[in-house]
Design a protein around this motif. Structure first.
Motif, PDB file in Angstrom:
ATOM      1  N   MET A 149     -32.073  -8.209  -2.280  1.00  0.00           N
ATOM      2  CA  MET A 149     -32.126  -8.573  -3.700  1.00  0.00           C
ATOM      3  C   MET A 149     -31.199  -9.759  -3.939  1.00  0.00           C
ATOM      4  SD  MET A 149     -31.290  -6.236  -7.069  1.00  0.00           S
ATOM      5  CE  MET A 149     -31.381  -6.948  -8.722  1.00  0.00           C
ATOM      6  N   SER A 150     -31.707 -10.789  -4.646  1.00  0.00           N
ATOM      7  CA  SER A 150     -30.945 -11.997  -4.959  1.00  0.00           C
ATOM      8  C   SER A 150     -31.020 -12.235  -6.473  1.00  0.00           C
ATOM      9  CB  SER A 150     -31.489 -13.206  -4.194  1.00  0.00           C
ATOM     10  OG  SER A 150     -31.435 -12.997  -2.797  1.00  0.00           O
ATOM     11  N   CYS A 151     -29.862 -12.288  -7.136  1.00  0.00           N
ATOM     12  CA  CYS A 151     -29.789 -12.534  -8.584  1.00  0.00           C
ATOM     13  C   CYS A 151     -29.585 -14.021  -8.824  1.00  0.00           C
ATOM     14  CB  CYS A 151     -28.651 -11.733  -9.219  1.00  0.00           C
ATOM     15  SG  CYS A 151     -28.796  -9.945  -9.009  1.00  0.00           S
ATOM     16  N   TYR A 152     -30.240 -14.549  -9.836  1.00  0.00           N
ATOM     17  CA  TYR A 152     -30.162 -15.982 -10.121  1.00  0.00           C
ATOM     18  C   TYR A 152     -29.914 -16.210 -11.611  1.00  0.00           C
ATOM     19  CZ  TYR A 152     -35.040 -15.252 -11.524  1.00  0.00           C
ATOM     20  OH  TYR A 152     -36.198 -14.790 -12.103  1.00  0.00           O
ATOM     21  N   THR A 153     -29.467 -17.434 -11.920  1.00  0.00           N
ATOM     22  CA  THR A 153     -29.148 -17.830 -13.290  1.00  0.00           C
ATOM     23  C   THR A 153     -30.333 -18.574 -13.905  1.00  0.00           C
ATOM     24  OG1 THR A 153     -28.141 -19.893 -12.551  1.00  0.00           O
ATOM     25  CG2 THR A 153     -26.698 -17.986 -12.733  1.00  0.00           C
ATOM     26  N   LYS A 154     -30.076 -19.149 -15.083  1.00  0.00           N
ATOM     27  CA  LYS A 154     -31.136 -19.855 -15.793  1.00  0.00           C
ATOM     28  C   LYS A 154     -31.592 -21.097 -15.042  1.00  0.00           C
ATOM     29  CE  LYS A 154     -32.315 -21.608 -20.370  1.00  0.00           C
ATOM     30  NZ  LYS A 154     -31.828 -21.860 -21.764  1.00  0.00           N
ATOM     31  N   GLY A 155     -30.672 -21.751 -14.347  1.00  0.00           N
ATOM     32  CA  GLY A 155     -31.029 -22.943 -13.587  1.00  0.00           C
ATOM     33  C   GLY A 155     -31.594 -22.653 -12.217  1.00  0.00           C
ATOM     34  N   GLY A 156     -31.744 -21.381 -11.849  1.00  0.00           N
ATOM     35  CA  GLY A 156     -32.264 -21.037 -10.532  1.00  0.00           C
ATOM     36  C   GLY A 156     -31.195 -20.871  -9.481  1.00  0.00           C
ATOM     37  N   GLU A 157     -29.941 -20.947  -9.844  1.00  0.00           N
ATOM     38  CA  GLU A 157     -28.843 -20.816  -8.882  1.00  0.00           C
ATOM     39  C   GLU A 157     -28.620 -19.342  -8.552  1.00  0.00           C
ATOM     40  OE1 GLU A 157     -24.057 -21.827  -8.528  1.00  0.00           O
ATOM     41  OE2 GLU A 157     -25.190 -22.255 -10.367  1.00  0.00           O
ATOM     42  N   THR A 158     -28.496 -19.047  -7.277  1.00  0.00           N
ATOM     43  CA  THR A 158     -28.262 -17.675  -6.832  1.00  0.00           C
ATOM     44  C   THR A 158     -26.778 -17.349  -6.979  1.00  0.00           C
ATOM     45  OG1 THR A 158     -30.091 -17.810  -5.259  1.00  0.00           O
ATOM     46  CG2 THR A 158     -28.467 -16.061  -4.917  1.00  0.00           C
ATOM     47  N   VAL A 159     -26.477 -16.306  -7.748  1.00  0.00           N
ATOM     48  CA  VAL A 159     -25.082 -15.929  -7.999  1.00  0.00           C
ATOM     49  C   VAL A 159     -24.638 -14.773  -7.112  1.00  0.00           C
ATOM     50  CG1 VAL A 159     -25.042 -16.776 -10.372  1.00  0.00           C
ATOM     51  CG2 VAL A 159     -25.849 -14.467  -9.925  1.00  0.00           C
ATOM     52  N   SER A 160     -25.558 -13.938  -6.697  1.00  0.00           N
ATOM     53  CA  SER A 160     -25.199 -12.823  -5.819  1.00  0.00           C
ATOM     54  C   SER A 160     -26.441 -12.394  -5.037  1.00  0.00           C
ATOM     55  CB  SER A 160     -24.637 -11.638  -6.606  1.00  0.00           C
ATOM     56  OG  SER A 160     -25.599 -11.153  -7.529  1.00  0.00           O
ATOM     57  N   TYR A 171     -22.037  -3.923 -10.275  1.00  0.00           N
ATOM     58  CA  TYR A 171     -22.403  -5.326 -10.526  1.00  0.00           C
ATOM     59  C   TYR A 171     -21.922  -5.742 -11.915  1.00  0.00           C
ATOM     60  CZ  TYR A 171     -25.149  -9.585 -10.971  1.00  0.00           C
ATOM     61  OH  TYR A 171     -25.532 -10.881 -11.149  1.00  0.00           O
ATOM     62  N   LYS A 172     -21.278  -6.921 -11.990  1.00  0.00           N
ATOM     63  CA  LYS A 172     -20.777  -7.469 -13.261  1.00  0.00           C
ATOM     64  C   LYS A 172     -21.338  -8.868 -13.440  1.00  0.00           C
ATOM     65  CE  LYS A 172     -16.426  -4.912 -13.325  1.00  0.00           C
ATOM     66  NZ  LYS A 172     -14.937  -5.006 -13.382  1.00  0.00           N
ATOM     67  N   ALA A 173     -21.953  -9.074 -14.580  1.00  0.00           N
ATOM     68  CA  ALA A 173     -22.520 -10.393 -14.878  1.00  0.00           C
ATOM     69  C   ALA A 173     -21.427 -11.346 -15.322  1.00  0.00           C
ATOM     70  CB  ALA A 173     -23.596 -10.275 -15.958  1.00  0.00           C
ATOM     71  N   ASN A 174     -21.598 -12.608 -14.935  1.00  0.00           N
ATOM     72  CA  ASN A 174     -20.631 -13.639 -15.308  1.00  0.00           C
ATOM     73  C   ASN A 174     -20.993 -14.206 -16.681  1.00  0.00           C
ATOM     74  OD1 ASN A 174     -18.805 -15.690 -15.473  1.00  0.00           O
ATOM     75  ND2 ASN A 174     -19.166 -16.478 -13.407  1.00  0.00           N
ATOM     76  N   ALA A 175     -19.970 -14.339 -17.550  1.00  0.00           N
ATOM     77  CA  ALA A 175     -20.231 -14.845 -18.899  1.00  0.00           C
ATOM     78  C   ALA A 175     -20.631 -16.316 -18.879  1.00  0.00           C
ATOM     79  CB  ALA A 175     -19.009 -14.645 -19.781  1.00  0.00           C
ATOM     80  N   TYR A 176     -20.097 -17.095 -17.937  1.00  0.00           N
ATOM     81  CA  TYR A 176     -20.410 -18.515 -17.858  1.00  0.00           C
ATOM     82  C   TYR A 176     -21.727 -18.783 -17.117  1.00  0.00           C
ATOM     83  CZ  TYR A 176     -15.555 -18.917 -19.304  1.00  0.00           C
ATOM     84  OH  TYR A 176     -14.371 -18.791 -19.991  1.00  0.00           O
ATOM     85  N   ARG A 177     -22.098 -17.874 -16.238  1.00  0.00           N
ATOM     86  CA  ARG A 177     -23.371 -17.996 -15.509  1.00  0.00           C
ATOM     87  C   ARG A 177     -24.110 -16.661 -15.609  1.00  0.00           C
ATOM     88  NH1 ARG A 177     -22.118 -20.138  -9.639  1.00  0.00           N
ATOM     89  NH2 ARG A 177     -20.682 -18.353  -9.715  1.00  0.00           N
ATOM     90  N   PRO A 178     -24.712 -16.379 -16.745  1.00  0.00           N
ATOM     91  CA  PRO A 178     -25.379 -15.077 -16.931  1.00  0.00           C
ATOM     92  C   PRO A 178     -26.586 -14.933 -16.020  1.00  0.00           C
ATOM     93  CG  PRO A 178     -25.885 -16.547 -18.762  1.00  0.00           C
ATOM     94  CD  PRO A 178     -24.849 -17.249 -17.935  1.00  0.00           C
ATOM     95  N   THR A 179     -26.780 -13.701 -15.591  1.00  0.00           N
ATOM     96  CA  THR A 179     -27.911 -13.384 -14.709  1.00  0.00           C
ATOM     97  C   THR A 179     -29.149 -13.117 -15.555  1.00  0.00           C
ATOM     98  OG1 THR A 179     -26.412 -12.399 -13.093  1.00  0.00           O
ATOM     99  CG2 THR A 179     -28.734 -11.842 -12.908  1.00  0.00           C
ATOM    100  N   ILE A 180     -30.210 -13.862 -15.298  1.00  0.00           N
ATOM    101  CA  ILE A 180     -31.441 -13.693 -16.089  1.00  0.00           C
ATOM    102  C   ILE A 180     -32.586 -13.103 -15.273  1.00  0.00           C
ATOM    103  CG2 ILE A 180     -30.792 -15.617 -17.582  1.00  0.00           C
ATOM    104  CD1 ILE A 180     -32.976 -17.246 -16.086  1.00  0.00           C
TER     105      ILE A 180
END
Length: 378
Positions: free
Chosen positions: A125-136, A182-191
């Protein structure tokens, strides 16, 4: 009887008016209390739904794979993959920033010979942000639970009626824990997230992604003790609003906690004190000005006296010389002056002949005035 009846009518009218006024006040008070109660409930509900994040979130997982390979093979052309969105109504995030969540994947797999021979396989499983960046990103392994052939035969015989009617199926529910905290980042929210199963031979009936929040602190109390929290929250809001309404009533009806008379007296006392201070300052200023004027007057008077003395000294000598001329010229003038002085009377003098303590010259006389010089002091 007439006065008694009038008195009874007056008493009844006054009592009725008091009862109506009391009933009106009670009705207004009841309405105000009901309004405050509803406002308190609304405020607590707004706080609860804005402060408490989503407790649990569940969404089906639909895997897809490519089919551009040789169809004669029993394996898939690619790994099964699924894209999951963590947005509710396409605008609200499922996971709040800073809140720990447990994310797990439930796989419904048949007890087929392929899955039994498959053994262990990986779930990524790969979580990503609005820009498509993988955060975890995380990967977990899983497999079917082992069941011997004898156990499978016995369970088939026992559940044969249910299996024949389609109520029961020979399948297993496999739960794979992907994130435990798992904790979402406020500056890079997981969508969203991408789930991939690293096996081309796996058989899956369905899959479900579940997200559950673990609360701590105030959120733990609000979630695990909702009734007690609601009572305390509504009571606190009600007390706070009641105090505000009471102070407003005192302010607009009775003039506040301090009556206006006391405030007026304080203001008047302050004004009197300021007026007295101003008067004292004006009096001191006038005294200083008067003292300055007296000193200047004394200095000017001393200077005038000194100048007058010097002028008198210079005037006496010419007058002595001029007084000898009328005596030698004749006695008629002297007699005339003596008669005039006798007619005027003793002790009376002409005010026009005296100016500033000095005798003015007569019309026929000539006085020589000389400015005092340095030689006069010798």
């Amino acid at each position: 009887m007439g006065p008694v009846l009038h008195w009874l009518q007056d008493v009844a009218a006054v009592t009725l008016l008091k009862a109506q006024r009391t009933l009106l006040q009670a009705a207004i008070l009841f309405c105000v209390l009901i309004l405050l109660l509803w406002v308190s409930i609304f405020l607590y509900g707004s706080f609860y739904f804005s402060y408490m994040p989503t407790v649990s979130f569940s969404t089906p997982v639909h895997f897809y794979y490519t089919a551009d390979c040789d169809a004669s093979e029993s394996t898939l052309c690619s790994f099964p993959k699924a894209n999951i969105s963590f947005m509710k109504n396409e605008r609200d995030l499922v996971m709040a920033s800073g809140q720990p969540y447990r994310i797990s994947l439930e796989l419904e797999m048949p007890e087929s010979p392929v899955n039994e021979q498959l053994g262990m396989f990986m779930v990524k499983m790969s979580c990503y942000t609005k820009g498509g960046e993988t955060v975890s990103s995380v990967g977990r392994s899983t497999m079917l639970h082992y069941r011997s052939s004898l156990l499978q035969t016995l369970s088939t015989l026992a559940f044969a009626p249910l299996l024949l009617t389609g109520i029961a199926e020979q399948k297993q529910l496999i739960e794979v824990e992907l994130f435990s905290d798992y904790k979402a980042n406020a500056y890079r929210p997981t969508i969203g997230a991408v789930i991939e199963i690293h096996s081309k031979r796996v058989h899956i009936y369905s899959a479900q992604l579940r997200i559950h929040a673990y609360f701590t602190g105030l959120r733990y109390v609000l979630y695990n003790f909702p009734l007690i929290s609601a009572v305390i929250g509504v009571a606190t809001n009600f007390a706070f609003l009641s105090v505000i309404v009471l102070f407003s009533y005192l302010q607009f009806m009775w003039g506040g906690l301090w009556p206006p008379d006391q405030v007026r007296v304080r203001v008047m006392l302050g004004d009197d004190t300021r007026i007295q201070q101003r008067r004292e300052e004006a009096r001191k200023r006038m005294e200083r000005e008067n003292s300055h004027k007296e000193l200047s007057a004394k200095v000017v008077g001393s200077v005038d006296e000194a100048s007058e003395l010097q002028e008198n000294d210079t005037v006496e000598e010419p007058t002595k010389s001029s007084s000898l001329i009328p005596e030698a010229s004749g006695a008629d003038v002297g007699n005339g002056t003596e008669d005039d002085s006798q007619d005027e009377g003793p002790g009376e003098e002409d005010s026009s002949d005296v100016l500033g303590g000095r005798l003015l010259p007569q019309p026929g006389e000539t006085i020589l005035r000389q400015r005092p010089g340095p030689w006069m002091s010798l």
